[in-house]
Motif scaffolding. Structure first.
Motif, PDB file in Angstrom:
ATOM      1  N   CYS A  83      91.200 -78.020 -34.030  1.00 42.44           N
ATOM      2  CA  CYS A  83      92.252 -78.021 -32.750  1.00 42.44           C
ATOM      3  C   CYS A  83      92.553 -79.665 -32.642  1.00 42.44           C
ATOM      4  N   CYS A 134      84.348 -74.133 -31.718  1.00 42.50           N
ATOM      5  CA  CYS A 134      83.446 -75.402 -32.091  1.00 42.50           C
ATOM      6  C   CYS A 134      82.281 -75.186 -31.083  1.00 42.50           C
ATOM      7  N   CYS A 136      85.832 -79.679 -34.897  1.00 43.92           N
ATOM      8  CA  CYS A 136      86.753 -79.212 -34.188  1.00 43.92           C
ATOM      9  C   CYS A 136      88.002 -79.263 -34.962  1.00 43.92           C
ATOM     10  N   ALA A 154      86.827 -82.043 -28.151  1.00 41.93           N
ATOM     11  CA  ALA A 154      86.341 -81.185 -28.934  1.00 41.93           C
ATOM     12  C   ALA A 154      85.735 -79.901 -27.950  1.00 41.93           C
ATOM     13  N   GLY A 155      86.048 -78.794 -28.462  1.00 43.64           N
ATOM     14  CA  GLY A 155      85.603 -77.552 -27.632  1.00 43.64           C
ATOM     15  C   GLY A 155      86.517 -77.247 -26.371  1.00 43.64           C
ATOM     16  N   ALA A 174      82.924 -82.907 -24.906  1.00 46.82           N
ATOM     17  CA  ALA A 174      84.416 -82.647 -24.707  1.00 46.82           C
ATOM     18  C   ALA A 174      85.238 -83.572 -23.858  1.00 46.82           C
TER      19      ALA A 174
END
Length: 77
Positions: A9, A44, A7, A37-38, A32
């Motif tokens: 971001c 991702c 990820c 993440a995501g 998440a």
């Protein structure tokens, strides 16, 4: 050290996703919840799914019963 980012971001690495999975995160949503993440652009999520695979989850029985499985992760954060 070679870091493979899953990820971009939130700067979450493959190793971090695997660690959360070992700690009981069995789904992308639980990943998440553990590390974000995501949750931004979503690009991702498929990679997270691939990392989780279809293997047996150590806490799948708890998930199926609706029990919380990430309480240890939440406390560590």
């Amino acid at each position: 050290m070679n870091r493979v980012y899953v990820c971009n971001c939130f700067g979450v690495t493959e190793a971090q996703v695997k660690k959360h999975a070992e700690d009981g995160a069995c789904t992308p949503r639980q990943i998440a919840s553990a590390c974000k993440a995501g949750t931004d652009c979503g690009s991702c999520v498929r990679r997270i799914q691939a990392l989780l695979g279809r293997g047996a989850c150590p806490r799948r029985e708890l998930v199926d019963q609706g029990e919380p499985v990430l309480s240890d992760l939440d406390e560590a954060a």
